[in-house]
Design a protein around this motif. Structure first.
Motif, PDB file in Angstrom:
ATOM      1  N   GLN A  97       3.690  -4.432  17.126  1.00  0.00           N
ATOM      2  CA  GLN A  97       4.962  -3.928  16.624  1.00  0.00           C
ATOM      3  C   GLN A  97       4.828  -2.442  16.328  1.00  0.00           C
ATOM      4  OE1 GLN A  97       6.505  -5.710  13.008  1.00  0.00           O
ATOM      5  NE2 GLN A  97       8.579  -5.283  13.674  1.00  0.00           N
ATOM      6  N   LEU A  98       5.854  -1.716  16.707  1.00  0.00           N
ATOM      7  CA  LEU A  98       5.902  -0.291  16.431  1.00  0.00           C
ATOM      8  C   LEU A  98       6.717  -0.080  15.159  1.00  0.00           C
ATOM      9  CD1 LEU A  98       5.011   2.364  17.838  1.00  0.00           C
ATOM     10  CD2 LEU A  98       7.336   2.543  18.664  1.00  0.00           C
ATOM     11  N   VAL A  99       6.186   0.702  14.237  1.00  0.00           N
ATOM     12  CA  VAL A  99       6.868   1.013  12.987  1.00  0.00           C
ATOM     13  C   VAL A  99       7.003   2.535  12.929  1.00  0.00           C
ATOM     14  CG1 VAL A  99       6.825   0.823  10.485  1.00  0.00           C
ATOM     15  CG2 VAL A  99       5.811  -0.980  11.877  1.00  0.00           C
ATOM     16  N   VAL A 100       8.244   3.020  12.883  1.00  0.00           N
ATOM     17  CA  VAL A 100       8.487   4.460  12.865  1.00  0.00           C
ATOM     18  C   VAL A 100       8.665   4.911  11.417  1.00  0.00           C
ATOM     19  CG1 VAL A 100      10.032   6.291  13.641  1.00  0.00           C
ATOM     20  CG2 VAL A 100       9.554   4.364  15.133  1.00  0.00           C
ATOM     21  N   VAL A 101       7.984   6.001  11.062  1.00  0.00           N
ATOM     22  CA  VAL A 101       8.140   6.598   9.742  1.00  0.00           C
ATOM     23  C   VAL A 101       9.312   7.574   9.829  1.00  0.00           C
ATOM     24  CG1 VAL A 101       7.041   7.967   7.943  1.00  0.00           C
ATOM     25  CG2 VAL A 101       5.673   6.380   9.291  1.00  0.00           C
TER      26      VAL A 101
ATOM     27  N   ALA B 279      11.172   4.071   4.077  1.00  0.00           N
ATOM     28  CA  ALA B 279      10.941   5.082   5.108  1.00  0.00           C
ATOM     29  C   ALA B 279      10.407   4.458   6.390  1.00  0.00           C
ATOM     30  CB  ALA B 279       9.968   6.148   4.608  1.00  0.00           C
ATOM     31  N   LEU B 280      10.103   3.159   6.353  1.00  0.00           N
ATOM     32  CA  LEU B 280       9.581   2.468   7.529  1.00  0.00           C
ATOM     33  C   LEU B 280      10.718   1.835   8.314  1.00  0.00           C
ATOM     34  CD1 LEU B 280       6.532   0.647   5.911  1.00  0.00           C
ATOM     35  CD2 LEU B 280       6.522   2.763   7.221  1.00  0.00           C
ATOM     36  N   ASP B 281      10.733   2.085   9.612  1.00  0.00           N
ATOM     37  CA  ASP B 281      11.725   1.496  10.504  1.00  0.00           C
ATOM     38  C   ASP B 281      10.991   0.558  11.461  1.00  0.00           C
ATOM     39  OD1 ASP B 281      14.023   0.921  11.925  1.00  0.00           O
ATOM     40  OD2 ASP B 281      13.984   2.780  13.088  1.00  0.00           O
ATOM     41  N   PHE B 282      11.112  -0.757  11.214  1.00  0.00           N
ATOM     42  CA  PHE B 282      10.406  -1.745  12.019  1.00  0.00           C
ATOM     43  C   PHE B 282      11.149  -1.983  13.330  1.00  0.00           C
ATOM     44  CE2 PHE B 282       9.078  -2.609   7.682  1.00  0.00           C
ATOM     45  CZ  PHE B 282       7.716  -2.784   7.833  1.00  0.00           C
ATOM     46  N   LYS B 283      10.474  -1.756  14.447  1.00  0.00           N
ATOM     47  CA  LYS B 283      11.034  -1.998  15.777  1.00  0.00           C
ATOM     48  C   LYS B 283      10.781  -3.460  16.164  1.00  0.00           C
ATOM     49  CE  LYS B 283      12.294   2.234  16.282  1.00  0.00           C
ATOM     50  NZ  LYS B 283      13.674   2.588  16.106  1.00  0.00           N
ATOM     51  N   PRO B 284      11.403  -3.938  17.260  1.00  0.00           N
ATOM     52  CA  PRO B 284      11.198  -5.339  17.660  1.00  0.00           C
ATOM     53  C   PRO B 284       9.731  -5.647  18.000  1.00  0.00           C
ATOM     54  CG  PRO B 284      13.055  -4.377  18.822  1.00  0.00           C
ATOM     55  CD  PRO B 284      12.405  -3.272  18.078  1.00  0.00           C
ATOM     56  N   VAL B 285       9.340  -6.901  17.777  1.00  0.00           N
ATOM     57  CA  VAL B 285       7.975  -7.350  18.039  1.00  0.00           C
ATOM     58  C   VAL B 285       7.797  -7.550  19.540  1.00  0.00           C
ATOM     59  CG1 VAL B 285       6.309  -9.191  17.570  1.00  0.00           C
ATOM     60  CG2 VAL B 285       7.918  -8.482  15.801  1.00  0.00           C
ATOM     61  N   GLU B 286       6.650  -7.088  20.061  1.00  0.00           N
ATOM     62  CA  GLU B 286       6.346  -7.246  21.488  1.00  0.00           C
ATOM     63  C   GLU B 286       5.134  -8.154  21.640  1.00  0.00           C
ATOM     64  OE1 GLU B 286       5.140  -3.326  22.470  1.00  0.00           O
ATOM     65  OE2 GLU B 286       7.133  -2.460  22.215  1.00  0.00           O
ATOM     66  N   LYS B 287       5.055  -8.839  22.764  1.00  0.00           N
ATOM     67  CA  LYS B 287       3.859  -9.624  23.072  1.00  0.00           C
ATOM     68  C   LYS B 287       2.798  -8.662  23.599  1.00  0.00           C
ATOM     69  CE  LYS B 287       5.185 -13.909  22.433  1.00  0.00           C
ATOM     70  NZ  LYS B 287       4.701 -14.585  21.263  1.00  0.00           N
ATOM     71  N   ALA B 288       1.584  -8.835  23.114  1.00  0.00           N
ATOM     72  CA  ALA B 288       0.468  -8.022  23.597  1.00  0.00           C
ATOM     73  C   ALA B 288      -0.450  -8.938  24.409  1.00  0.00           C
ATOM     74  CB  ALA B 288      -0.263  -7.397  22.424  1.00  0.00           C
ATOM     75  N   SER B 289      -1.643  -8.484  24.715  1.00  0.00           N
ATOM     76  CA  SER B 289      -2.552  -9.268  25.547  1.00  0.00           C
ATOM     77  C   SER B 289      -2.911 -10.595  24.869  1.00  0.00           C
ATOM     78  CB  SER B 289      -3.832  -8.473  25.817  1.00  0.00           C
ATOM     79  OG  SER B 289      -4.486  -8.209  24.602  1.00  0.00           O
TER      80      SER B 289
ATOM     81  N   HIS C 108       0.821  -1.209   0.000  1.00  0.00           N
ATOM     82  CA  HIS C 108       0.000   0.000   0.000  1.00  0.00           C
ATOM     83  C   HIS C 108       0.859   1.265   0.000  1.00  0.00           C
ATOM     84  CE1 HIS C 108      -4.203  -1.357   0.210  1.00  0.00           C
ATOM     85  NE2 HIS C 108      -3.674  -2.456   0.705  1.00  0.00           N
ATOM     86  N   PHE C 109       2.008   1.236   0.648  1.00  0.00           N
ATOM     87  CA  PHE C 109       2.896   2.401   0.616  1.00  0.00           C
ATOM     88  C   PHE C 109       3.416   2.615  -0.800  1.00  0.00           C
ATOM     89  CE2 PHE C 109       2.380   2.837   4.918  1.00  0.00           C
ATOM     90  CZ  PHE C 109       3.219   3.759   5.495  1.00  0.00           C
ATOM     91  N   THR C 110       3.756   1.525  -1.492  1.00  0.00           N
ATOM     92  CA  THR C 110       4.243   1.649  -2.862  1.00  0.00           C
ATOM     93  C   THR C 110       3.141   2.183  -3.776  1.00  0.00           C
ATOM     94  OG1 THR C 110       5.708  -0.224  -2.452  1.00  0.00           O
ATOM     95  CG2 THR C 110       5.366   0.398  -4.727  1.00  0.00           C
ATOM     96  N   ARG C 111       1.916   1.732  -3.572  1.00  0.00           N
ATOM     97  CA  ARG C 111       0.785   2.230  -4.370  1.00  0.00           C
ATOM     98  C   ARG C 111       0.593   3.731  -4.200  1.00  0.00           C
ATOM     99  NH1 ARG C 111      -3.988  -1.998  -3.019  1.00  0.00           N
ATOM    100  NH2 ARG C 111      -3.041  -3.814  -3.979  1.00  0.00           N
ATOM    101  N   ARG C 112       0.844   4.234  -2.995  1.00  0.00           N
ATOM    102  CA  ARG C 112       0.636   5.653  -2.702  1.00  0.00           C
ATOM    103  C   ARG C 112       1.905   6.469  -2.962  1.00  0.00           C
ATOM    104  NH1 ARG C 112      -4.431   6.769  -2.823  1.00  0.00           N
ATOM    105  NH2 ARG C 112      -3.701   8.809  -2.193  1.00  0.00           N
ATOM    106  N   ASN C 113       2.879   5.892  -3.648  1.00  0.00           N
ATOM    107  CA  ASN C 113       4.155   6.553  -3.978  1.00  0.00           C
ATOM    108  C   ASN C 113       4.917   7.008  -2.738  1.00  0.00           C
ATOM    109  OD1 ASN C 113       3.935   6.221  -6.744  1.00  0.00           O
ATOM    110  ND2 ASN C 113       2.682   8.061  -6.943  1.00  0.00           N
TER     111      ASN C 113
END
Length: 161
Positions: free
Chosen positions: A92-96, A76-86, A66-71
């Protein structure tokens, strides 16, 4: 003196449009039926919630498509480590990425100086200003920076003659 700026900016309106497309696709796809997968953006960070690791990988693919579709460049995405949730789910937090960080700026300046192109590079906050006597030198500098393996998208703006 001719000059231009090297910046790294991501259009957050296009990011929102891509996330809206992802949300629509999650609601419609059969393999996501009954799952609690979602994406939401707050400032320059995107939170991805998924039921398990397999769905998280599918969410990553959706983000990139979807990011590629929107040019918008997926680098630009910085994937942070995966965390366990409930429960069994994962978050996962992804920083732009916005702006050029100091390390990358220093690397670009060093490469430009080592190339012996007659330009001056100066770091100005989160951007880089390149100036030289001739327009051809600046075009050479752009070509050199484009060849370098940089892990985020760069734009060349504000070209002044």
């Amino acid at each position: 003196m001719p000059s231009f700026d090297i910046v790294s900016k991501t259009d957050l309106a296009e990011v929102d449009n891509a996330l809206a497309g992802i949300s629509r696709e999650i609601a419609q796809r059969f393999d996501f039926k009954g799952s609690h997968c979602s994406v939401e953006r707050k400032d320059e960070s995107i939170t991805v919630l998924a039921d398990d690791d397999m769905k998280l990988k599918q969410m990553h693919e959706l983000l990139k498509v979807h990011f590629t579709r929107r040019n918008v460049d997926p680098r630009a995405l910085d994937f942070k480590p995966v965390e366990k949730a409930s429960g069994n789910s994962v978050r996962q937090l992804v920083v732009v990425k916005q702006g050029i960080d100091k390390d990358l700026a220093k690397t670009l300046v060093k490469e430009l100086k080592d190339s012996k192109i007659k330009v001056q590079a100066s770091i100005q906050g989160d951007e880089l200003r390149i100036s030289g006597k001739k327009r051809d030198d600046l075009q050479e500098a752009i070509a050199l920076v484009k060849k370098l393996p940089v892990d985020q998208p760069l734009q060349y703006v504000n070209f002044r003659d």
